[in-house]
Design a protein around this motif. Structure first.
Motif, PDB file in Angstrom:
ATOM      1  N   GLY A  63       0.659  -1.067   0.007  1.00 26.19           N
ATOM      2  CA  GLY A  63      -0.093   0.013  -0.123  1.00 26.19           C
ATOM      3  C   GLY A  63       0.755   1.238  -0.079  1.00 26.19           C
ATOM      4  O   GLY A  63       0.293   2.148  -0.432  1.00 26.19           O
ATOM      5  N   GLU A  64       1.886   1.270   0.512  1.00 25.91           N
ATOM      6  CA  GLU A  64       2.906   2.387   0.596  1.00 25.91           C
ATOM      7  C   GLU A  64       3.771   2.697  -0.287  1.00 25.91           C
ATOM      8  O   GLU A  64       3.967   3.942  -1.041  1.00 25.91           O
ATOM      9  N   ARG A  65       4.326   1.510  -1.113  1.00 28.41           N
ATOM     10  CA  ARG A  65       5.389   1.900  -1.993  1.00 28.41           C
ATOM     11  C   ARG A  65       5.232   0.869  -3.290  1.00 28.41           C
ATOM     12  O   ARG A  65       6.191   0.495  -4.075  1.00 28.41           O
ATOM     13  N   CYS A  66       3.833   0.496  -3.667  1.00 22.85           N
ATOM     14  CA  CYS A  66       3.756  -0.486  -4.779  1.00 22.85           C
ATOM     15  C   CYS A  66       2.479  -0.286  -5.039  1.00 22.85           C
ATOM     16  O   CYS A  66       1.330  -0.475  -4.374  1.00 22.85           O
ATOM     17  N   ARG A  67       1.836  -0.102  -6.583  1.00 19.57           N
ATOM     18  CA  ARG A  67       0.759   0.127  -6.888  1.00 19.57           C
ATOM     19  C   ARG A  67       0.414  -0.774  -8.138  1.00 19.57           C
ATOM     20  O   ARG A  67       1.452  -0.980  -8.870  1.00 19.57           O
ATOM     21  N   VAL A  68      -0.789  -1.487  -8.156  1.00 18.45           N
ATOM     22  CA  VAL A  68      -1.012  -2.294  -9.251  1.00 18.45           C
ATOM     23  C   VAL A  68      -1.911  -1.496 -10.159  1.00 18.45           C
ATOM     24  O   VAL A  68      -2.987  -0.873  -9.996  1.00 18.45           O
ATOM     25  N   LEU A  69      -1.583  -1.650 -11.690  1.00 16.33           N
ATOM     26  CA  LEU A  69      -2.094  -0.876 -12.464  1.00 16.33           C
ATOM     27  C   LEU A  69      -2.758  -1.928 -13.874  1.00 16.33           C
ATOM     28  O   LEU A  69      -2.050  -2.789 -14.124  1.00 16.33           O
ATOM     29  N   SER A  70      -3.911  -1.792 -13.908  1.00 22.47           N
ATOM     30  CA  SER A  70      -4.718  -2.689 -14.947  1.00 22.47           C
ATOM     31  C   SER A  70      -4.353  -2.101 -16.238  1.00 22.47           C
ATOM     32  O   SER A  70      -4.710  -0.773 -16.445  1.00 22.47           O
ATOM     33  N   CYS A  71      -3.701  -2.772 -17.133  1.00 18.50           N
ATOM     34  CA  CYS A  71      -3.408  -2.113 -18.592  1.00 18.50           C
ATOM     35  C   CYS A  71      -4.177  -3.141 -19.589  1.00 18.50           C
ATOM     36  O   CYS A  71      -4.114  -4.312 -19.438  1.00 18.50           O
ATOM     37  N   ASP A  72      -4.223  -2.560 -20.601  1.00 20.34           N
ATOM     38  CA  ASP A  72      -4.929  -3.373 -21.858  1.00 20.34           C
ATOM     39  C   ASP A  72      -4.015  -2.803 -23.099  1.00 20.34           C
ATOM     40  O   ASP A  72      -3.385  -1.632 -22.956  1.00 20.34           O
ATOM     41  N   GLY A  73      -3.948  -3.644 -24.061  1.00 18.79           N
ATOM     42  CA  GLY A  73      -3.120  -2.966 -25.209  1.00 18.79           C
ATOM     43  C   GLY A  73      -1.714  -3.647 -25.654  1.00 18.79           C
ATOM     44  O   GLY A  73      -1.601  -4.712 -24.831  1.00 18.79           O
ATOM     45  N   THR A  74      -0.990  -3.278 -26.117  1.00 16.48           N
ATOM     46  CA  THR A  74       0.498  -3.616 -26.322  1.00 16.48           C
ATOM     47  C   THR A  74       1.347  -3.443 -25.171  1.00 16.48           C
ATOM     48  O   THR A  74       0.867  -2.582 -24.337  1.00 16.48           O
TER      49      THR A  74
END
Length: 213
Positions: A63-74
């Motif tokens: 929660g402090e130093r890491c983020r999960v990002l949902s990505c699509d495409g290339t």
């Protein structure tokens, strides 16, 4: 100098368990163990978010130093989205990691980051080519032999300044496969192979077992 790591987790099978941990967990552990990364963004395809996000969130301090990002495409688009998610924070070095190279040693991560901190615009680990490389024509006939002393295979992670990545994103480049003009090389490692098949995973596991023995 602060460093952000963009971990591109776009490969299938990163939830496969090897030596008690998933491949994605191994990849994240290697980045964190280098001790030179201040923040992580893990770019995950939307269709793998349900299986990969819990792996990331299980890491301490997510929660402090890491983020999960949902990505699509290339992959290039995933890199761009991950980079733009850092727009509210200034970093001196950006580290692009391929989660499919789950067993990159921490020392290799540190080496590319240190090269950029020392003034290189970009840096990547490489290995010398040991096989004889031939050039062939359109008919498959050998026409020349390459001087392998000047050939290298490129691994990951790729480290660069924010300006290098910004320009690459504007050009739609995937810097894990398409390198810009000036890139410093550092010594790669046999454990940093890209794991795309069950055979690759078996080879990586054998290498790790050999080192521990």
């Amino acid at each position: 100098m602060s460093t952000a790591a963009l971990v591109i987790a776009d490969a299938e099978g990163l939830d496969v368990v090897v030596q008690g941990k998933t491949l994605l967990a191994h990849a994240l552990r290697g980045v964190e163990a280098a001790g030179c990364v201040d923040f992580l963004v893990v770019a995950v395809p939307a269709n793998r978010l349900g299986s990969y996000e819990p792996i990331v969130q299980a890491r301490p301090g997510t929660g402090e130093r890491c983020r999960v990002l949902s990505c699509d495409g290339t992959r290039a688009e995933s890199i761009r989205q991950a980079f733009e998610s850092l727009s509210d924070t200034a970093f001196d070095v950006i580290l692009l990691c391929d989660a499919a190279r789950a067993f990159v040693p921490p020392g290799t991560v540190t080496a590319v980051v240190d090269a950029v901190r020392a003034g290189a615009p970009a840096a990547v680990p490489v290995l010398p080519v040991t096989d004889t490389v031939k050039l062939v024509d359109s008919s498959g006939v050998i026409i020349a032999t390459e001087d392998r002393s000047r050939l290298r295979t490129v691994q990951a992670p790729f480290a660069c300044t924010p300006s290098v990545l910004r320009e690459a994103c504007a050009r739609g480049l995937d810097l894990l496969t398409e390198l810009p003009g000036t890139v410093r090389t550092v010594a790669g490692h046999q454990n940093a192979i890209r794991l795309t098949t069950e055979f690759d995973v078996s080879v990586a596991e054998a290498l790790l077992n050999e080192e521990r023995a």
